[in-house]
Design a protein around this motif. Sequence first.
Motif, PDB file in Angstrom:
ATOM      1  N   ARG A  16      -9.011   2.587  -2.331  1.00  0.00           N
ATOM      2  CA  ARG A  16      -9.275   2.104  -0.970  1.00  0.00           C
ATOM      3  C   ARG A  16      -9.773   3.013  -0.440  1.00  0.00           C
ATOM      4  O   ARG A  16     -10.999   2.954   0.079  1.00  0.00           O
ATOM      5  CB  ARG A  16      -8.108   1.603  -0.452  1.00  0.00           C
ATOM      6  CG  ARG A  16      -7.510   0.092  -0.880  1.00  0.00           C
ATOM      7  CD  ARG A  16      -6.253  -0.262   0.012  1.00  0.00           C
ATOM      8  NE  ARG A  16      -5.180   0.764  -0.462  1.00  0.00           N
ATOM      9  CZ  ARG A  16      -4.119   0.505   0.203  1.00  0.00           C
ATOM     10  NH1 ARG A  16      -3.723  -0.493   1.183  1.00  0.00           N
ATOM     11  NH2 ARG A  16      -3.129   1.064  -0.058  1.00  0.00           N
ATOM     12  N   ALA A  41      -8.448  -3.854  -9.553  1.00  0.00           N
ATOM     13  CA  ALA A  41      -8.824  -3.649  -8.254  1.00  0.00           C
ATOM     14  C   ALA A  41      -9.879  -2.691  -8.000  1.00  0.00           C
ATOM     15  O   ALA A  41     -10.687  -2.776  -7.181  1.00  0.00           O
ATOM     16  CB  ALA A  41      -7.544  -3.504  -7.429  1.00  0.00           C
ATOM     17  N   ASP A  44     -13.218  -4.037  -9.020  1.00  0.00           N
ATOM     18  CA  ASP A  44     -13.601  -5.069  -7.870  1.00  0.00           C
ATOM     19  C   ASP A  44     -14.178  -4.188  -6.700  1.00  0.00           C
ATOM     20  O   ASP A  44     -15.378  -4.583  -6.169  1.00  0.00           O
ATOM     21  CB  ASP A  44     -12.515  -5.904  -7.664  1.00  0.00           C
ATOM     22  CG  ASP A  44     -12.242  -7.007  -8.756  1.00  0.00           C
ATOM     23  OD1 ASP A  44     -12.879  -7.175  -9.582  1.00  0.00           O
ATOM     24  OD2 ASP A  44     -11.186  -7.409  -8.565  1.00  0.00           O
ATOM     25  N   ARG A  45     -13.487  -3.345  -6.219  1.00  0.00           N
ATOM     26  CA  ARG A  45     -13.982  -2.375  -5.392  1.00  0.00           C
ATOM     27  C   ARG A  45     -15.248  -1.619  -5.341  1.00  0.00           C
ATOM     28  O   ARG A  45     -16.195  -1.720  -4.713  1.00  0.00           O
ATOM     29  CB  ARG A  45     -12.851  -1.524  -4.584  1.00  0.00           C
ATOM     30  CG  ARG A  45     -12.000  -1.991  -3.679  1.00  0.00           C
ATOM     31  CD  ARG A  45     -10.902  -0.860  -3.321  1.00  0.00           C
ATOM     32  NE  ARG A  45     -10.291  -0.396  -4.026  1.00  0.00           N
ATOM     33  CZ  ARG A  45      -8.974  -0.766  -4.646  1.00  0.00           C
ATOM     34  NH1 ARG A  45      -8.586  -1.738  -3.673  1.00  0.00           N
ATOM     35  NH2 ARG A  45      -8.058  -0.126  -5.367  1.00  0.00           N
TER      36      ARG A  45
END
Length: 297
Positions: A16, A41, A44-45
């Motif tokens: 993130r 994840a 995808d980011r």
Amino acid sequence: MTRPARLAVGVVSAGRVGSVLGAALARAGHTIAAASGISAASHDRAERLLPHVPLKPPDEVVAVADLVLLAVPDDALADLVSGLAATGAWRPGQIVIHTSGAYGVDVLRPAAEAGALPLALHPVMTFTGREEDLQRMAACSVGVTAAPGDEAAWNVGEALTVEMGGEPIRVPEAARPLYHTALAHGANHLVTLVADCLELLAGAGIANAERMIGPLLSAALDNALRHGDRALTGPVARGDSGTVRKHLAVLAEEAPEVRPCYTALARRTVARATAAGLLKSDAAAEITELLDEGPQK
């Protein structure tokens, strides 16, 4: 050390924080040469925030980067830096940045010994890993730490922070633990406190408790930032021992797991209210005695 107008950036890893800061550097005109990411994840980011950037193992990311951004969990940072050093990954002239609030630049010593420029840039915000984080960077302070006495390094850290949209704040190496403790104590424990509050209201049968306490907590935060201890209010700060006794009794019966937190914060409130002249010594002593009694049987 003069920073080139355009840098090849390697992001380790595309979580993130790393994905957003990588996107911020790309927006500033730098090239994201490679990134690392293991989880779905992270992939995808990377696709959303770092499009067309190849995903590679960390050592291969470092190999193609002028600037290496290490956005990994605190406990993984030291081993990652030393492990990369053992493979000969670091090289002179690289800029190596980590985003941990808990560490300064000493944790980057293995990279610095290889000739890299170590920097710690800690954005003081929470990250969702989505595009809106880039806009939020405009209101974000960034704790910058460089080697003591290396003014050129401090300037590089500050320049990169400004390029990403943040406001650089110098945090000396020795102050880093207390700096991060303060931020974690405020932000992390605030979430715990609010979650406990919502659960207590739900237990009282209050629907849409978030709508009820949102304005109250927002006003309390604003007043605290503006007025400090003068913003203290409520039964503890007023010395209303009867109400505090009722609070302790209902917590002992309905939410015993919350009672120790209430008691600890009430004690700190007594101390701060007394020091600010809001609570007289006799009232403070009465509240403290009540808090020391323990749950009533």
